[in-house]
Design an enzyme around this catalytic site. Structure first.
Site, mmCIF file in Angstrom:
data_model
loop_
_atom_site.group_PDB
_atom_site.id
_atom_site.type_symbol
_atom_site.label_atom_id
_atom_site.label_comp_id
_atom_site.label_asym_id
_atom_site.label_seq_id
_atom_site.Cartn_x
_atom_site.Cartn_y
_atom_site.Cartn_z
ATOM 1 N N TYR A 23 0.538 -1.341 0.075
ATOM 2 C CA TYR A 23 0.257 -0.150 -0.093
ATOM 3 C C TYR A 23 0.975 1.078 0.239
ATOM 4 C CZ TYR A 23 -0.030 -1.009 5.270
ATOM 5 O OH TYR A 23 0.478 -0.536 6.510
ATOM 6 N N LYS B 258 4.962 5.107 4.416
ATOM 7 C CA LYS B 258 5.705 3.721 3.973
ATOM 8 C C LYS B 258 6.594 4.388 2.384
ATOM 9 C CE LYS B 258 5.343 -0.036 6.896
ATOM 10 N NZ LYS B 258 6.166 -0.830 7.281
HETATM 11 P P1 NAP Z 1 5.333 -6.650 14.520
HETATM 12 O O1 NAP Z 1 5.150 -8.091 15.097
HETATM 13 O O2 NAP Z 1 3.911 -6.027 15.242
HETATM 14 O O3 NAP Z 1 6.536 -6.222 14.939
HETATM 15 C C1 NAP Z 1 6.846 -4.478 14.891
HETATM 16 C C2 NAP Z 1 8.469 -4.769 15.724
HETATM 17 O O4 NAP Z 1 8.442 -3.255 15.721
HETATM 18 C C3 NAP Z 1 7.539 -5.192 17.020
HETATM 19 O O5 NAP Z 1 9.128 -5.832 17.509
HETATM 20 C C4 NAP Z 1 7.684 -3.696 17.809
HETATM 21 O O6 NAP Z 1 8.984 -3.917 18.713
HETATM 22 C C5 NAP Z 1 8.697 -3.088 16.946
HETATM 23 N N1 NAP Z 1 8.126 -1.786 17.339
HETATM 24 C C6 NAP Z 1 7.070 -0.770 17.184
HETATM 25 N N2 NAP Z 1 7.558 0.175 17.603
HETATM 26 C C7 NAP Z 1 9.112 0.489 18.232
HETATM 27 C C8 NAP Z 1 9.342 2.099 17.959
HETATM 28 N N3 NAP Z 1 8.659 2.801 18.951
HETATM 29 N N4 NAP Z 1 10.623 1.185 18.633
HETATM 30 C C9 NAP Z 1 11.598 0.323 18.437
HETATM 31 N N5 NAP Z 1 10.797 -0.583 18.052
HETATM 32 C C10 NAP Z 1 9.083 -0.704 17.590
HETATM 33 O O7 NAP Z 1 4.603 -6.669 13.385
HETATM 34 P P2 NAP Z 1 5.091 -7.469 12.325
HETATM 35 O O8 NAP Z 1 3.966 -8.232 11.489
HETATM 36 O O9 NAP Z 1 6.375 -8.717 12.518
HETATM 37 O O10 NAP Z 1 5.040 -6.425 11.072
HETATM 38 C C11 NAP Z 1 6.981 -6.356 10.790
HETATM 39 C C12 NAP Z 1 7.414 -5.453 9.256
HETATM 40 O O11 NAP Z 1 6.549 -5.586 8.117
HETATM 41 C C13 NAP Z 1 6.571 -3.843 9.946
HETATM 42 O O12 NAP Z 1 7.709 -3.094 9.057
HETATM 43 C C14 NAP Z 1 5.503 -4.514 9.742
HETATM 44 O O13 NAP Z 1 4.547 -2.801 8.272
HETATM 45 C C15 NAP Z 1 5.956 -4.788 7.740
HETATM 46 N N6 NAP Z 1 3.927 -5.782 7.420
HETATM 47 C C16 NAP Z 1 3.660 -6.597 7.977
HETATM 48 C C17 NAP Z 1 2.547 -7.358 6.859
HETATM 49 C C18 NAP Z 1 1.879 -8.275 7.627
HETATM 50 O O14 NAP Z 1 0.869 -8.267 7.656
HETATM 51 N N7 NAP Z 1 2.387 -8.480 8.974
HETATM 52 C C19 NAP Z 1 2.984 -6.887 5.724
HETATM 53 C C20 NAP Z 1 3.190 -5.715 5.084
HETATM 54 C C21 NAP Z 1 4.183 -5.416 5.912
HETATM 55 P P3 NAP Z 1 8.303 -3.528 20.821
HETATM 56 O O15 NAP Z 1 7.142 -3.349 21.095
HETATM 57 O O16 NAP Z 1 9.311 -4.151 21.553
HETATM 58 O O17 NAP Z 1 9.080 -1.644 20.248
#
Ligand code: NAP
Length: 263
Positions: free
Chosen positions: A149, A164
């Site tokens: 997106y 993004k």
């Molecule tokens: P997730 O498990 O929610 O991971 C997000 C991570 O970011 C967590 O480990 C969190 O750790 C960290 N974080 C959040 N705020 C932060 C801050 N202020 N400073 C430092 N760390 C921070 O999500 P995910 O699904 O694995 O996503 C990983 C990536 O893939 C992201 O960039 C997401 O946008 C992208 N993505 C995901 C999907 C999907 O369907 N899951 C699809 C497309 C793209 P703490 O809470 O410990 O800080």
């Protein structure tokens, strides 16, 4: 696993933001398994500690550092810590993100600031501080995790889509500027992965919603974080040595499937 020469990370130092959960953890495990010295960085010690335990269980090792990527001083401290412990920074994976589903007209300034602060500002602070080291080293690779997106837009996530899209522009801009320092900058846009953070915050943690989404994915399944982590490793490896400023999409064909025949 036998390491092939170009995907062996044994002399490489990697920082992975958000490396304690979901995709970030899978990337940390993948790079550590292939021999990299990995620093996982995020806010919550419980996330970092459980990821470290998991990495050790797989006979690899990693280090953690507590950081809020929205705070430039803390990001600077992360970079200084990594440099003092390992002497250099070869790989930065900007994976940390925040997201929640909300109609744009209901989004508050705080909600906007929070997501844009993590995704866009955080990616910039990490890229800027690590980039300064990489420029001195005359080598490095930065990988930004985005989402499709960034170029399609998507209802309900105006904060994340806008951030993004900014990261995509940053990817291309830095690739053009920093190629002369032998620094590659790429983006990876995964499809939907059922990670705890994402599925709860974006409300796709129920079976009926997942069924509906699956119908829109040509490959008819969600992405596995481990298969996406392997692509991340590829883009950070010497095998991708001539790729810069590019975005790899791995979404099972989802973003292409909005035509009339897909209804
Ligand atoms: P997730 O498990 O929610 O991971 C997000 C991570 O970011 C967590 O480990 C969190 O750790 C960290 N974080 C959040 N705020 C932060 C801050 N202020 N400073 C430092 N760390 C921070 O999500 P995910 O699904 O694995 O996503 C990983 C990536 O893939 C992201 O960039 C997401 O946008 C992208 N993505 C995901 C999907 C999907 O369907 N899951 C699809 C497309 C793209 P703490 O809470 O410990 O800080």
């Amino acid at each position: 696993m036998t390491h092939n020469s170009k995907q062996d990370f044994s002399k490489q130092v990697a920082i992975i933001t958000g490396g304690g959960t979901g995709l970030g953890k899978a990337i940390a495990i993948e790079l550590a398994r292939r021999g990299a010295s990995v620093v996982i960085a995020s806010r919550k010690p419980e996330n970092l500690n459980s990821a470290l335990t998991e990495i050790v269980k797989q006979n690899s090792s990693a280090t953690s550092f507590q950081v809020d990527v929205r705070k430039p001083d803390q990001v600077k401290a992360l970079v200084e810590f990594t440099k003092s412990k390992f002497g250099k920074i070869d790989i930065l994976v900007n994976n940390a993100a925040g997201n929640f589903l909300i109609p744009s007209e209901k989004l508050s300034p705080n909600g906007w600031d929070s997501v844009v602060g993590i995704v866009l500002n955080g990616t910039w602070y990490c890229s800027s501080f690590c980039g300064q080291e990489m420029i001195k080293q005359k080598s490095g690779t930065i990988l930004n995790i985005i989402a499709t997106y960034a170029w399609t837009g998507a209802p309900g996530v105006v904060h994340s889509a806008s951030a993004k899209a900014g990261v995509l522009a940053m990817t291309r801009t830095l690739a053009a500027e920093w190629g002369k320092y032998n620094i590659r900058v790429n983006a990876l846009a995964p499809g939907i992965m059922i990670t705890e953070g994402a599925s709860k915050n974006l409300l796709f943690d129920t079976e009926d919603v997942q069924e509906k989404i699956l119908k829109k994915i040509p490959l008819n399944r969600f992405a596995d974080v481990n298969e996406i982590a392997k692509l991340a490793a590829f883009l950070c490896s010497e095998d991708a040595s001539y790729i810069t400023g590019d975005t790899m999409t791995a979404d099972g064909g989802r973003w292409l499937s909005n035509g009339i025949l897909s209804l």
